[in-house]
Design an enzyme around this catalytic site. Sequence first.
Site, PDB file in Angstrom:
ATOM      1  N   HIS A   1      60.740  30.691  47.314  1.00  0.00           N
ATOM      2  CA  HIS A   1      61.204  31.944  46.701  1.00  0.00           C
ATOM      3  C   HIS A   1      60.538  33.142  47.387  1.00  0.00           C
ATOM      4  CE1 HIS A   1      63.295  29.612  43.786  1.00  0.00           C
ATOM      5  NE2 HIS A   1      62.233  29.203  43.125  1.00  0.00           N
TER       6      HIS A   1
ATOM      7  N   LEU B   1      73.911  52.320  50.991  1.00  0.00           N
ATOM      8  CA  LEU B   1      74.238  51.001  50.440  1.00  0.00           C
ATOM      9  C   LEU B   1      73.969  50.931  48.935  1.00  0.00           C
ATOM     10  CD1 LEU B   1      74.774  47.866  51.124  1.00  0.00           C
ATOM     11  CD2 LEU B   1      72.280  47.678  51.089  1.00  0.00           C
TER      12      LEU B   1
ATOM     13  N   ASP C   1      70.884  30.494  47.903  1.00  0.00           N
ATOM     14  CA  ASP C   1      70.474  29.169  47.411  1.00  0.00           C
ATOM     15  C   ASP C   1      69.714  28.404  48.490  1.00  0.00           C
ATOM     16  OD1 ASP C   1      70.258  27.192  45.499  1.00  0.00           O
ATOM     17  OD2 ASP C   1      72.191  26.272  45.979  1.00  0.00           O
TER      18      ASP C   1
HETATM   19  C1  IPE Z   1      72.677  29.705  41.718  1.00  0.00           C
HETATM   20  O1  IPE Z   1      71.817  28.760  42.279  1.00  0.00           O
HETATM   21  C2  IPE Z   1      71.892  30.839  41.158  1.00  0.00           C
HETATM   22  C3  IPE Z   1      71.171  31.672  42.112  1.00  0.00           C
HETATM   23  C4  IPE Z   1      71.210  31.602  43.404  1.00  0.00           C
HETATM   24  C5  IPE Z   1      70.348  32.676  41.527  1.00  0.00           C
HETATM   25  P1  IPE Z   1      71.402  27.440  41.491  1.00  0.00           P
HETATM   26  O2  IPE Z   1      70.547  26.677  42.418  1.00  0.00           O
HETATM   27  O3  IPE Z   1      70.817  27.775  40.176  1.00  0.00           O
HETATM   28  O4  IPE Z   1      72.808  26.733  41.281  1.00  0.00           O
HETATM   29  P2  IPE Z   1      73.158  25.265  40.778  1.00  0.00           P
HETATM   30  O5  IPE Z   1      72.550  25.105  39.427  1.00  0.00           O
HETATM   31  O6  IPE Z   1      72.581  24.302  41.752  1.00  0.00           O
HETATM   32  O7  IPE Z   1      74.651  25.216  40.762  1.00  0.00           O
HETATM   33  C1  IPE Z   2      67.852  29.765  44.814  1.00  0.00           C
HETATM   34  O1  IPE Z   2      67.149  28.701  45.350  1.00  0.00           O
HETATM   35  C2  IPE Z   2      66.954  30.703  44.030  1.00  0.00           C
HETATM   36  C3  IPE Z   2      67.169  30.681  42.578  1.00  0.00           C
HETATM   37  C4  IPE Z   2      68.080  30.022  41.953  1.00  0.00           C
HETATM   38  C5  IPE Z   2      66.250  31.481  41.798  1.00  0.00           C
HETATM   39  P1  IPE Z   2      66.865  27.383  44.500  1.00  0.00           P
HETATM   40  O2  IPE Z   2      65.584  27.562  43.775  1.00  0.00           O
HETATM   41  O3  IPE Z   2      68.036  27.057  43.651  1.00  0.00           O
HETATM   42  O4  IPE Z   2      66.701  26.335  45.645  1.00  0.00           O
HETATM   43  P2  IPE Z   2      67.194  24.824  45.630  1.00  0.00           P
HETATM   44  O5  IPE Z   2      68.689  24.842  45.377  1.00  0.00           O
HETATM   45  O6  IPE Z   2      66.444  24.108  44.560  1.00  0.00           O
HETATM   46  O7  IPE Z   2      66.868  24.320  46.998  1.00  0.00           O
HETATM   47 MG    MG Z   3      69.686  25.898  43.975  1.00  0.00          MG
END
Ligand code: IPE
Ligand code: IPE
Ligand code: MG
Length: 251
Positions: free
Chosen positions: A45, A139, A28
């Site tokens: 990303h 792995l 995240d």
């Molecule tokens: C969780 O992250 C999903 C992934 C890392 C793929 P999100 O950024 O979507 O989670 P929430 O919605 O903030 O809890």
């Molecule tokens: C995690 O990073 C990747 C996915 C959920 C695909 P985020 O895109 O949720 O990044 P933040 O939380 O908005 O910073």
């Molecule tokens: Mg996120």
Amino acid sequence: MNSIIKTKNVKSDGENAAVPKHIAIIMDGNGRWATKRFLPRFAGHAKGVKTVNKVVEACVNRGIEYLTLFAFSSENWRRPQEEVSLLMQLFRKVLVGEIRKMGENNIRLKVIGDLSKFDQDLQELVRVAESETAANTGLTLTICANYGGHWDIVNACNKLIAKGIGQGEITEDMLSAHLSMAYAPEPDMLIRTGGEARISNFLLWQLAYSEFYFTDTFWPDFDVQALDDAITSFQKRERRFGKTSEQVQVQ
Ligand code: IPE
Ligand code: IPE
Ligand code: MG
């Protein structure tokens, strides 16, 4: 290879093991990493994929048997259409681009989640990547795509019902065996980057006794040192599984 962590006193169930057998990661913070730099979220990303490559390589070098990465949740469809389609394109690119390297590194790829919602060509790429790496013995890398813990448990229940399992007959072992990651032991450690302290519908059943490690570091900034810090934290913990500390120490 010079940063391999020496394994000592490794037990088959992972208890007191020097390195966790199975690490699961909620990757995240990509969007916030990019926004902080006045870049589009997608740049985060793309940088996040580079972190994936580094962490996978480090896990191979450290003898970690299973690495499970949350790449796209069943709730992530709620994001702006443009971000969703860019993420799909990135997934395609990674599948095509990394498959050869997985062979070289003896990595077995698995993708779990409700793949029926993906475009046909993407589903086909996943099938090819999984079958081309199926015989690899290093792995096991699991990518969770359109994955949700609720979906996984409901799916397992439906599979049991389809097999004619009747009321009162379902056991914990049976349910476990029908989850989408039944081929792996439950994660020893869950890492979540990006500062949030929540599970976000990740492996709800399988995280029952995992050690949680939360870090504020955004996923694109997570590196091999950060992984080693998490492993060091894991190694200092006493996993009691309901027992007392005294009981665990005499084992
Ligand atoms: C969780 O992250 C999903 C992934 C890392 C793929 P999100 O950024 O979507 O989670 P929430 O919605 O903030 O809890
Ligand atoms: C995690 O990073 C990747 C996915 C959920 C695909 P985020 O895109 O949720 O990044 P933040 O939380 O908005 O910073
Ligand atoms: Mg996120």
